[in-house]
Design an enzyme around this catalytic site. Sequence first.
Site, mmCIF file in Angstrom:
data_model
loop_
_atom_site.group_PDB
_atom_site.id
_atom_site.type_symbol
_atom_site.label_atom_id
_atom_site.label_comp_id
_atom_site.label_asym_id
_atom_site.label_seq_id
_atom_site.Cartn_x
_atom_site.Cartn_y
_atom_site.Cartn_z
ATOM 1 N N ASP A 253 -7.375 -1.937 2.917
ATOM 2 C CA ASP A 253 -6.371 -2.991 2.694
ATOM 3 C C ASP A 253 -6.832 -4.351 3.228
ATOM 4 O OD1 ASP A 253 -3.945 -0.517 3.641
ATOM 5 O OD2 ASP A 253 -4.585 -1.097 1.628
ATOM 6 N N ASP B 11 -0.282 5.192 0.829
ATOM 7 C CA ASP B 11 -0.532 6.168 1.898
ATOM 8 C C ASP B 11 -0.721 5.493 3.256
ATOM 9 O OD1 ASP B 11 -2.445 7.897 -0.536
ATOM 10 O OD2 ASP B 11 -0.462 8.434 0.199
ATOM 11 N N LYS C 45 -8.819 -4.429 -3.067
ATOM 12 C CA LYS C 45 -7.426 -4.800 -3.358
ATOM 13 C C LYS C 45 -7.239 -6.309 -3.253
ATOM 14 C CE LYS C 45 -5.506 -0.426 -1.563
ATOM 15 N NZ LYS C 45 -4.477 0.190 -0.678
ATOM 16 N N ASP D 194 0.858 -1.190 0.000
ATOM 17 C CA ASP D 194 0.000 0.000 0.000
ATOM 18 C C ASP D 194 0.895 1.241 0.000
ATOM 19 O OD1 ASP D 194 -2.397 1.665 0.702
ATOM 20 O OD2 ASP D 194 -1.324 1.856 2.592
ATOM 21 N N ASP E 244 -2.217 -0.463 5.886
ATOM 22 C CA ASP E 244 -2.489 0.307 7.120
ATOM 23 C C ASP E 244 -3.961 0.567 7.392
ATOM 24 O OD1 ASP E 244 -3.016 3.655 6.507
ATOM 25 O OD2 ASP E 244 -2.656 2.233 4.895
HETATM 26 O O1 LIG Z 1 -5.921 7.401 -1.826
HETATM 27 C C1 LIG Z 1 -6.202 7.065 -0.677
HETATM 28 O O2 LIG Z 1 -7.291 7.222 -0.140
HETATM 29 C C2 LIG Z 1 -5.129 6.355 0.132
HETATM 30 O O3 LIG Z 1 -4.587 5.412 -0.623
HETATM 31 P P1 LIG Z 1 -3.782 4.095 -0.134
HETATM 32 O O4 LIG Z 1 -4.612 2.935 -0.589
HETATM 33 O O5 LIG Z 1 -2.464 4.231 -0.880
HETATM 34 O O6 LIG Z 1 -3.616 4.162 1.376
HETATM 35 MG MG LIG Z 2 -3.042 3.184 3.092
#
Ligand SMILES: O=C(O)COP(=O)(O)O
Ligand SMILES: [Mg+2]
Length: 236
Positions: free
Chosen positions: A178, A11, A151, A9, A174
């Site tokens: 996910d 963010d 995902k 992942d 996180d």
């Molecule tokens: O774009 C987002 O809401 C966060 O994305 P991520 O899946 O990389 O944590």
């Molecule tokens: Mg994330």
Amino acid sequence: MRCRILVVDLDGTLTLSRHTYELSTEALLALRKARDAGLRVVLATANGLDFALTIARYLGIRDVVAENGCLVYLDGTTYELCSADMSAVDQIVLSTGAVSPSPQNKCRKYDLAYIPLAEDAVERIREAVGPSFVVDSSGYAIHVRPAGVDKGTAVLWLCEKLGVPCFQIASVGDSDVDVGMLKVSWGIAVGNATPAAKSAAKMVVEGPSGIGFKEAVDIILSGGGCTPDDVDSERA
Ligand SMILES: O=C(O)COP(=O)(O)O
Ligand SMILES: [Mg+2]
């Protein structure tokens, strides 16, 4: 090392914390170490595809899952794992007044992103859009997409496409978006992950976000996980 693919992942996992977009240098070094050790690394993010491909380029990653599994870019080809016209549901979501549209939405196709304006934004959107759509939060934005895709379904698709058993895939995340991938692969949650992500994961590391990702890579490279017992059998 038993793992063959690392799905990571962005963010909250490669960043300094779950409240910033700033990348962690420990995570960047760990990413490079994983790739140089022979792991195929896939970036799996809720972000839009164009955005994710740009970030992936600077991270040295070739393969991308974007829009929470609706779009996959693999070996130079884009695959669409969602199909729906989201314009009507976008209007329904905005009419709740609980969110504002993400600037990314003009270049997103199936998974739309919103910035919450109310504490109960997720509940109000779920109420408004009904069961044909899934509404979840990454902690950075609220996401709305056709039901049945996340995902995790994208990772199952990758296992099939690449001919790799899902237990030989390690994933690190996180947040609630996910959960699916943490269940179908050997899932590792970073130390500051949401309760849902932690309970979906097989392992929770100590460190937060990028530090946690570095710990996860060290465990993977030392030969941990990636056995048939390490995945949630009913989904893998
Ligand atoms: O774009 C987002 O809401 C966060 O994305 P991520 O899946 O990389 O944590
Ligand atoms: Mg994330």
